[in-house]
Design a protein around this motif. Sequence first.
Motif, PDB file in Angstrom:
ATOM      1  N   VAL A  89      -0.421   4.381   9.360  1.00 50.63           N
ATOM      2  CA  VAL A  89      -0.102   3.644  10.587  1.00 50.63           C
ATOM      3  C   VAL A  89      -1.195   2.603  10.855  1.00 50.63           C
ATOM      4  O   VAL A  89      -0.908   1.445  11.189  1.00 50.63           O
ATOM      5  CB  VAL A  89       0.049   4.611  11.788  1.00 50.63           C
ATOM      6  CG1 VAL A  89       0.126   3.841  13.105  1.00 50.63           C
ATOM      7  CG2 VAL A  89       1.290   5.484  11.612  1.00 50.63           C
ATOM      8  N   GLY A  90      -2.445   3.013  10.682  1.00 49.95           N
ATOM      9  CA  GLY A  90      -3.551   2.066  10.866  1.00 49.95           C
ATOM     10  C   GLY A  90      -3.506   0.926   9.865  1.00 49.95           C
ATOM     11  O   GLY A  90      -3.787  -0.231  10.206  1.00 49.95           O
ATOM     12  N   MET A  91      -3.146   1.243   8.621  1.00 46.23           N
ATOM     13  CA  MET A  91      -3.015   0.185   7.610  1.00 46.23           C
ATOM     14  C   MET A  91      -1.919  -0.807   7.999  1.00 46.23           C
ATOM     15  O   MET A  91      -2.098  -2.037   7.897  1.00 46.23           O
ATOM     16  CB  MET A  91      -2.674   0.818   6.254  1.00 46.23           C
ATOM     17  CG  MET A  91      -3.791   1.628   5.631  1.00 46.23           C
ATOM     18  SD  MET A  91      -3.183   2.479   4.139  1.00 46.23           S
ATOM     19  CE  MET A  91      -4.735   3.091   3.449  1.00 46.23           C
ATOM     20  N   LEU A 117       0.840  -1.204   0.000  1.00 44.90           N
ATOM     21  CA  LEU A 117       0.000   0.000   0.000  1.00 44.90           C
ATOM     22  C   LEU A 117       0.871   1.249   0.000  1.00 44.90           C
ATOM     23  O   LEU A 117       1.872   1.301   0.714  1.00 44.90           O
ATOM     24  CB  LEU A 117      -0.905   0.003   1.230  1.00 44.90           C
ATOM     25  CG  LEU A 117      -1.791  -1.232   1.423  1.00 44.90           C
ATOM     26  CD1 LEU A 117      -2.469  -1.185   2.795  1.00 44.90           C
ATOM     27  CD2 LEU A 117      -2.845  -1.301   0.317  1.00 44.90           C
ATOM     28  N   ARG A 176       2.625  -8.003   3.626  1.00 48.48           N
ATOM     29  CA  ARG A 176       2.479  -6.764   2.850  1.00 48.48           C
ATOM     30  C   ARG A 176       3.063  -5.585   3.625  1.00 48.48           C
ATOM     31  O   ARG A 176       3.079  -5.565   4.843  1.00 48.48           O
ATOM     32  CB  ARG A 176       0.991  -6.519   2.538  1.00 48.48           C
ATOM     33  CG  ARG A 176       0.373  -7.607   1.683  1.00 48.48           C
ATOM     34  CD  ARG A 176      -1.134  -7.522   1.727  1.00 48.48           C
ATOM     35  NE  ARG A 176      -1.637  -6.298   1.128  1.00 48.48           N
ATOM     36  CZ  ARG A 176      -2.868  -5.842   1.324  1.00 48.48           C
ATOM     37  NH1 ARG A 176      -3.712  -6.517   2.087  1.00 48.48           N
ATOM     38  NH2 ARG A 176      -3.265  -4.733   0.737  1.00 48.48           N
ATOM     39  N   ARG A 184      -0.265  -6.119  10.168  1.00 45.81           N
ATOM     40  CA  ARG A 184       0.461  -6.903  11.175  1.00 45.81           C
ATOM     41  C   ARG A 184      -0.493  -7.816  11.937  1.00 45.81           C
ATOM     42  O   ARG A 184      -0.155  -8.974  12.225  1.00 45.81           O
ATOM     43  CB  ARG A 184       1.205  -5.994  12.153  1.00 45.81           C
ATOM     44  CG  ARG A 184       2.128  -6.813  13.048  1.00 45.81           C
ATOM     45  CD  ARG A 184       3.066  -5.947  13.818  1.00 45.81           C
ATOM     46  NE  ARG A 184       2.411  -5.344  14.971  1.00 45.81           N
ATOM     47  CZ  ARG A 184       3.033  -4.564  15.848  1.00 45.81           C
ATOM     48  NH1 ARG A 184       4.309  -4.277  15.671  1.00 45.81           N
ATOM     49  NH2 ARG A 184       2.405  -4.052  16.875  1.00 45.81           N
ATOM     50  N   ILE A 185      -1.674  -7.312  12.267  1.00 48.59           N
ATOM     51  CA  ILE A 185      -2.653  -8.171  12.950  1.00 48.59           C
ATOM     52  C   ILE A 185      -2.970  -9.396  12.090  1.00 48.59           C
ATOM     53  O   ILE A 185      -3.160 -10.501  12.598  1.00 48.59           O
ATOM     54  CB  ILE A 185      -3.945  -7.378  13.259  1.00 48.59           C
ATOM     55  CG1 ILE A 185      -3.659  -6.246  14.251  1.00 48.59           C
ATOM     56  CG2 ILE A 185      -5.027  -8.293  13.814  1.00 48.59           C
ATOM     57  CD1 ILE A 185      -4.817  -5.266  14.429  1.00 48.59           C
ATOM     58  N   GLN A 186      -3.007  -9.171  10.786  1.00 48.28           N
ATOM     59  CA  GLN A 186      -3.328 -10.269   9.859  1.00 48.28           C
ATOM     60  C   GLN A 186      -2.120 -11.160   9.559  1.00 48.28           C
ATOM     61  O   GLN A 186      -2.223 -12.071   8.738  1.00 48.28           O
ATOM     62  CB  GLN A 186      -3.866  -9.682   8.544  1.00 48.28           C
ATOM     63  CG  GLN A 186      -5.204  -8.968   8.680  1.00 48.28           C
ATOM     64  CD  GLN A 186      -5.561  -8.123   7.468  1.00 48.28           C
ATOM     65  OE1 GLN A 186      -4.682  -7.758   6.675  1.00 48.28           O
ATOM     66  NE2 GLN A 186      -6.833  -7.792   7.324  1.00 48.28           N
ATOM     67  N   LEU A 190      -0.749  -1.429  10.961  1.00 44.59           N
ATOM     68  CA  LEU A 190      -1.182  -2.220  12.120  1.00 44.59           C
ATOM     69  C   LEU A 190      -2.143  -3.318  11.678  1.00 44.59           C
ATOM     70  O   LEU A 190      -2.053  -4.468  12.133  1.00 44.59           O
ATOM     71  CB  LEU A 190      -1.845  -1.306  13.153  1.00 44.59           C
ATOM     72  CG  LEU A 190      -2.414  -2.006  14.395  1.00 44.59           C
ATOM     73  CD1 LEU A 190      -1.334  -2.775  15.155  1.00 44.59           C
ATOM     74  CD2 LEU A 190      -3.089  -0.986  15.316  1.00 44.59           C
ATOM     75  N   ALA A 191      -3.046  -2.975  10.779  1.00 41.86           N
ATOM     76  CA  ALA A 191      -4.006  -3.970  10.280  1.00 41.86           C
ATOM     77  C   ALA A 191      -3.278  -5.144   9.634  1.00 41.86           C
ATOM     78  O   ALA A 191      -3.599  -6.320   9.885  1.00 41.86           O
ATOM     79  CB  ALA A 191      -4.962  -3.315   9.284  1.00 41.86           C
TER      80      ALA A 191
END
Lengths: 293, 258
Positions: free
Chosen positions: B119-121, B55, B132, B126-128, B123-124
Amino acid sequence: MRKQFKDTVVELADRDERIVVVLGDISHFLFIPFQEKHPTRCYNMGICENALVSIAAGLCSQGFHPFVHTIAPFITERSLEQIKLDLCYNRFGANIVSTGASFDYAWDGATHHCYTDMAILRLLPRMEVLQPGSKTELDTLIRSQYNSGNPTYFRLSDFGHPHDVPVKFGKGNILKNSGAKVTVMTAGPILGNVMEACADLPVNLVYFSTIKPIDKEIIERFRHTQILVVHDAFGLLEAIHEVPDLRVSCLGLPDQFCVWYGTVHDIRKMISLDPGSIRNWLQKKLAATENHC
Amino acid sequence: MNLACKEIRRNILRASRASGHGHIPTTFSVIEMLCAVYETMKFDPARPDWPERDLFVLSKGHAALGFYSVLAHYGFFKPEELLTYGAFQSRLGCHPDRLKVPGVELSTGSLGHGVAVAVGMALALRIQNSPRRVFTLIGDGESNEGMVWEAVMVAANLRLANLAILYDNNGSQRRSLPIPNPTERFKAFGCDTLEVDGHDLAALKAALTKPAATVKVVVGNAIKGCGCPTLAANMFEWHRKSPNPEQFEQFMKELEAA
């Protein structure tokens, strides 16, 4: 309502892996069990509300349903542009959950009072604005809307009303319809005071837990009556006026900061939103209506 | 100057001339940085929503024309469309719209937002447990905004090693609120910070591909208006201007010589 918020989200998160909680250093201890259970889905990110909202937008962009939670004026009035652009304009449907509605933090003074949030947020395209009045209403509305795809504002209060109202997103509730010439309309926790104030008065009573989208259909049903709006925040009156050509009067907030401390009950009394003051106002309006007729 | 970067700049001049809209100097500042990102990240112009793509967020949204020219260069749409820049029914507004332009992940324009959303992307992802990566480009003027530093603090605290922030260090705020030591500042915030020539494509790519243990910041020392000495010498005057026919020819000649 905060505990109910936690309970509902914990239960939902057990079956929906897309739920992430983002805390602005509030309710930290409340969410420790959630954090222990789902360590990758609960973050106390710090006191940086603007960034929290935008970070939530980033989480949404990758399919998550974040709940951003902190104190009402800071996550709404301070972070208005982040909500407007990163959530609404970009079409990312995060959930914003505030605590400290209206004068809940009376003792903290005007910096912590919050009464413009719903009026401002209802102006934003795609925004859903919810003012649950009780724990049960909060539970129902979270379950209904947390994954709606739209940004949703849940306005929590520590002083909910004691009544059992079966709410539904986007729908008002007719709590009393006696065919009266006057209809009282209210929303959220102040319902407790309003119910007490108009217990034996000849009025209809309509209650809203959704400020946006407002239930225009239910308002239309009472358009032939004098509508008296009683609310301890801005937003409901403006929403009701989406229906044109009504006869409306409002008992709301003064055009001044509430510079006293004490409790929410003290402030409500000071600005004539305690049960006795509401009743006096309603009686005067009823008398005027009778005279007019 | 790299030939592709030169042609991208020519397209910017053509679009600015045709549309009457500007922001040329700021776009000339970031072309190599944008190209370095697109030569590092995974993407497929035929499938802008490819689920495995990396992204990119243009946080300094006013560099949209540069972004569009780079997207066109990498095949997201035809370069001819650049001439519609800013027109009423064009997809290509003076700030990018993610719902209109293939390859745009976030609608930006108000400064400071993009880096926080990035930053939110990150983190998302990384959670997954996703491999990417997220890249974002911020300006030094943009970094007058407090939210930039809020976002950087959160990214560093979360040690988001899948996030790379490019910092366009072109001195655009020297007349108001300059940030004289960005590398030291980002290091102090806990970022893995590298400083390179913002117009050295190879150095930028090397910086972006170097492994990092936490959020990476690449400070690109850049020239606002790079490629056209007249623009570089008069960056404030040309911030939003579009060239007239004579100025256009002059800039094309200057670019040819670069």
